[in-house]
Design a protein around this motif. Sequence first.
Motif, mmCIF file in Angstrom:
data_model
loop_
_atom_site.group_PDB
_atom_site.id
_atom_site.type_symbol
_atom_site.label_atom_id
_atom_site.label_comp_id
_atom_site.label_asym_id
_atom_site.label_seq_id
_atom_site.Cartn_x
_atom_site.Cartn_y
_atom_site.Cartn_z
ATOM 1 N N ARG A 166 0.839 -1.207 0.000
ATOM 2 C CA ARG A 166 0.000 0.000 0.000
ATOM 3 C C ARG A 166 0.870 1.252 0.000
ATOM 4 O O ARG A 166 1.977 1.259 0.567
ATOM 5 C CB ARG A 166 -0.921 0.013 1.226
ATOM 6 N N HIS A 176 0.505 4.738 1.604
ATOM 7 C CA HIS A 176 -0.345 5.354 2.618
ATOM 8 C C HIS A 176 -0.761 6.760 2.232
ATOM 9 O O HIS A 176 -0.032 7.497 1.550
ATOM 10 C CB HIS A 176 0.382 5.398 3.968
ATOM 11 N N GLY A 177 -1.927 7.143 2.709
ATOM 12 C CA GLY A 177 -2.426 8.478 2.478
ATOM 13 C C GLY A 177 -1.909 9.456 3.516
ATOM 14 O O GLY A 177 -1.292 9.090 4.512
ATOM 15 N N SER A 178 -2.154 10.731 3.268
ATOM 16 C CA SER A 178 -1.751 11.803 4.169
ATOM 17 C C SER A 178 -2.793 12.902 4.075
ATOM 18 O O SER A 178 -3.854 12.728 3.458
ATOM 19 C CB SER A 178 -0.368 12.340 3.786
ATOM 20 N N THR A 226 -4.579 10.897 -0.974
ATOM 21 C CA THR A 226 -5.440 9.778 -0.578
ATOM 22 C C THR A 226 -4.655 8.481 -0.689
ATOM 23 O O THR A 226 -3.979 8.243 -1.694
ATOM 24 C CB THR A 226 -6.679 9.714 -1.485
ATOM 25 N N GLY A 227 -4.726 7.632 0.345
ATOM 26 C CA GLY A 227 -4.022 6.357 0.309
ATOM 27 C C GLY A 227 -4.624 5.415 -0.716
ATOM 28 O O GLY A 227 -5.803 5.524 -1.076
ATOM 29 N N ARG A 228 -3.816 4.470 -1.175
ATOM 30 C CA ARG A 228 -4.296 3.518 -2.169
ATOM 31 C C ARG A 228 -3.527 2.206 -2.034
ATOM 32 O O ARG A 228 -2.339 2.202 -1.730
ATOM 33 C CB ARG A 228 -4.136 4.079 -3.578
ATOM 34 N N GLN A 264 5.673 6.229 4.200
ATOM 35 C CA GLN A 264 4.569 6.382 3.258
ATOM 36 C C GLN A 264 4.138 5.047 2.663
ATOM 37 O O GLN A 264 3.075 4.953 2.055
ATOM 38 C CB GLN A 264 4.976 7.308 2.106
ATOM 39 N N TYR A 265 4.978 4.012 2.848
ATOM 40 C CA TYR A 265 4.728 2.734 2.187
ATOM 41 C C TYR A 265 4.541 1.605 3.202
ATOM 42 O O TYR A 265 5.159 1.587 4.255
ATOM 43 C CB TYR A 265 5.899 2.385 1.253
ATOM 44 N N LYS A 293 -3.202 0.021 7.790
ATOM 45 C CA LYS A 293 -3.756 1.192 7.100
ATOM 46 C C LYS A 293 -4.543 2.059 8.087
ATOM 47 O O LYS A 293 -4.402 3.294 8.099
ATOM 48 C CB LYS A 293 -4.663 0.732 5.960
ATOM 49 N N GLU A 318 -3.119 5.730 8.777
ATOM 50 C CA GLU A 318 -3.833 6.804 8.098
ATOM 51 C C GLU A 318 -4.902 7.470 8.968
ATOM 52 O O GLU A 318 -5.190 8.653 8.786
ATOM 53 C CB GLU A 318 -4.449 6.271 6.807
#
Length: 554
Positions: free
Chosen positions: A17, A19-21, A25-27, A140-141, A226, A230
């Motif tokens: 994934r 990650h969003g911030s 937007t996370g995906r 972020q990952y 997640k 997030e």
Amino acid sequence: MLNSSFLNCIFGPRLYRVHGSAELTGRDYQAKAIESLSDRIIRIVAFTCSVGFYSSPILLFFLHRRGIITLSPNVSVSNEYVSTVVRLGGLISIAAFVAFLSRGVSRMRNNDYVDFVSVLNRIKKMSPEEQKNSKSLLHQYDFDFAYWPVDFKWNESKFANAAKPPAPLQRRTRRSDDTLMNKLIALPCNVMTFLVAQTIGRRMIYPGSVSLLQTLVHPGLVDGRKRLVERHNGRRYKLLAQNGDEIDTMFVDRRSRSSMGQTLVICCEGNAGFYETGITVTPLHTDYSVLGWNHPGFGGSTGLPFPENEVSAVDVVVKFAIDKLGFSEKSIIIMGWSIGGYTASWAAMTYPDIKGLILDACFDDISPLALAKMPSLWTPLVIPLVKNYFNLNVSAHLDRYSGPVLIIRRTQDEIINTSEDEPTKTNRANDILFKLFKARFPILMEDEKVCETLEQWLSGGLENQRLISRNKNVDPASCMSVLKSFIKEDEENRSQYPLMVGENLEVSQKIQLSLFLASKHFVDFNEQHCAPLPTQIFSEPWNLFNAVKNSSSL
């Protein structure tokens, strides 16, 4: 440069994934069809090789019985068999080579993966000082944790002492009068116990370490991370324990959000629990700062969950909380659920200045539970197995800890009891309280009437406890007055256990005092073993000496 990037894409970690911030937007990572197929082939090849390795003794025996392999002085192998093995090995090697190559090509065409692997390799090449300012990029990952750089090592702590590695309480009782003949007689049993402990024994006691179970729950773990990252701004860290295990942790910092966040709750999960989906949710919902970690062999943590590895893991977690995260011992609460009570109580014993210990759905000692849950025919094997390899004795740790303790009993618990007919009466949380009180209030517990009344109080739920307390005229203010007077008069016991209160009290007063103290150390939750703990049940353990001190200042 291109060759290096291509190799990184071939042998790099799996990415789950991005990650969003606040801005993005996370995906979930979307692997292309070729990468997904290649990855599946690689996993099948790895599984096949693993099965072949562990089944090789059986396979060799079968081949010998069929005459393909002979065990004469000159060992011979059928030419046909050799050619078959060579062809099979060649096919597997070609399949693996093509799969790795295809996966690398596919990843090279995926911008998310190229960006991720470039960040990972850039950070790995940095010095530890440079990494401190750049690791936010890696957070972020969500990816294969085996590739995550180590964030903290046990020897970076001010408590580090190479001469005294973390160790559980003595697990083996060696008799000095054992003769060589006795040892030889016991050897077959000891060998059998060792084999069971290393195979089915460990997997039965810690099912969360089984690869198949982890494969099944993996999507839930990714989803849990997640949520923590997030929604709660969690940070994932890798800790290196003294025994070499790498421990997967997640920290949620609430210090800037509320006064409750100044206290850190370290969560020790159960035998099939993971911080991603486990007990961290309750203290998070009450605005505490939270540090979750996975047992050795669970999730991203390496190693196997034997007691010596368990204590090494929780030891580096506490060191990390103090030395890296900046919490003092007095601002740390350690919470253990189920088998997590073992590591939680060990940490409390080892770091006795913590704010408190919470034991939810825990046992006093695993031995009675193991004997009650296993067939009686297994008793000769269960006793040495537990004694020598899984001596999970929570109450032995509590005997060496003088801080505040809160025991949470689940009245419908189907796991932590020795009789299905009387689940509440035989719940091992009762035994934790009895043993704790015998160590801390020995004079009170010497009275048989006190023990009988306390046993009746524990035999039912909350209504039963209220009824007995009302019938015995328990008055909290009067009980606090007795404790305050005793502590004030006894200089030696002003702030430590055991507390020798009760010597000059009448039996009725002793009973009232014991019931009052039980209500401060013990809470009932009318649910089963795995039900999430509601926030209204969760509270900081009661500190007797602080309560007396605060009442004196009023």
